[in-house]
Scaffold this active site. Sequence first.
Site, PDB file in Angstrom:
ATOM      1  N   LYS A   1     -16.744  48.499-134.656  1.00  0.00           N
ATOM      2  CA  LYS A   1     -17.669  47.345-134.049  1.00  0.00           C
ATOM      3  C   LYS A   1     -16.987  46.628-132.791  1.00  0.00           C
ATOM      4  CE  LYS A   1     -20.203  44.459-137.256  1.00  0.00           C
ATOM      5  NZ  LYS A   1     -20.118  43.217-138.148  1.00  0.00           N
TER       6      LYS A   1
HETATM    7  O1  G3P Z   1     -22.490  41.081-140.069  1.00  0.00           O
HETATM    8  C1  G3P Z   1     -22.524  39.958-139.413  1.00  0.00           C
HETATM    9  C2  G3P Z   1     -22.519  38.668-140.274  1.00  0.00           C
HETATM   10  O2  G3P Z   1     -21.329  38.818-141.165  1.00  0.00           O
HETATM   11  C3  G3P Z   1     -22.695  37.393-139.748  1.00  0.00           C
HETATM   12  O3  G3P Z   1     -23.279  36.447-140.701  1.00  0.00           O
HETATM   13  O4  G3P Z   1     -23.962  34.354-141.967  1.00  0.00           O
HETATM   14  O5  G3P Z   1     -21.905  34.545-140.473  1.00  0.00           O
HETATM   15  O6  G3P Z   1     -24.279  34.647-139.501  1.00  0.00           O
HETATM   16  P1  G3P Z   1     -23.304  35.012-140.662  1.00  0.00           P
END
Ligand code: G3P
Length: 235
Positions: free
Chosen positions: A83
């Site tokens: 990533k």
């Molecule tokens: O894979 C990306 C994800 O973990 C981000 O999620 O909830 O931090 O926006 P969030």
Amino acid sequence: MRFFIDSADVSEIRDLAATGLVDGVTTNPSLIAKSGRDFVEVLREICAIVPGPISAEVAATDTPTMLAEGRYLAGIAENVVIKVPLTPDGLKACRVLTDEGTPVNVTLCFSAAQAILAAKAGARYISPFVGRLDDVGADGLGLIAELVEIYSTYPSFTTEVLVASIRHPEHVVEAAKMGAHVATLPPAVLRTMFKHPLTDKGLEAFLADWAKTGQTILKQPVQGTDDAKPARRRA
Ligand code: G3P
């Protein structure tokens, strides 16, 4: 639609992988920090639990160090996907790693313009963050629709839309309607997808009516999961 689990919690991943519904895992530096564990150890364990693509994010922001980190992480297991953030250095690293045969998931995507660049850089996956766009009043799912439309227009774009930052099952359903390839689900969202009050109510009624028959299907209680031999199916 493939389901990845968005977590670095090994016990959660092991538990959900047992459902047979998990096709991969995505992690990121925040999820690793939340696990409180060594990154490489966690990555090794996850790669052994789920045979599908396991996204591991570089911590560097410059291309040379991203390449060194990516090559090291990719060497940990065959199913590691690297990533990188959607920056000029990240996309340069994406192109080099991709040309070396290492699949790349380009993350922190918030616009169609960014996603076009990631596809041109050869990304295996693009991770648009629908929840974070919704959080600021933008249209997260609208971006998914744009990406599916743009990517399907150009055969040379082989990048798959990996919907990330998912907040609830409706994000999954709507993204599936649009033809997104993958959704990466926080464990809680996947667990919520199973639930409906009418299912609970209906099962309760079936069991109550079955009990009234006084019958059992098996003559002996089951000891282990492979106790009952598979039925011989006529061809
Ligand atoms: O894979 C990306 C994800 O973990 C981000 O999620 O909830 O931090 O926006 P969030």
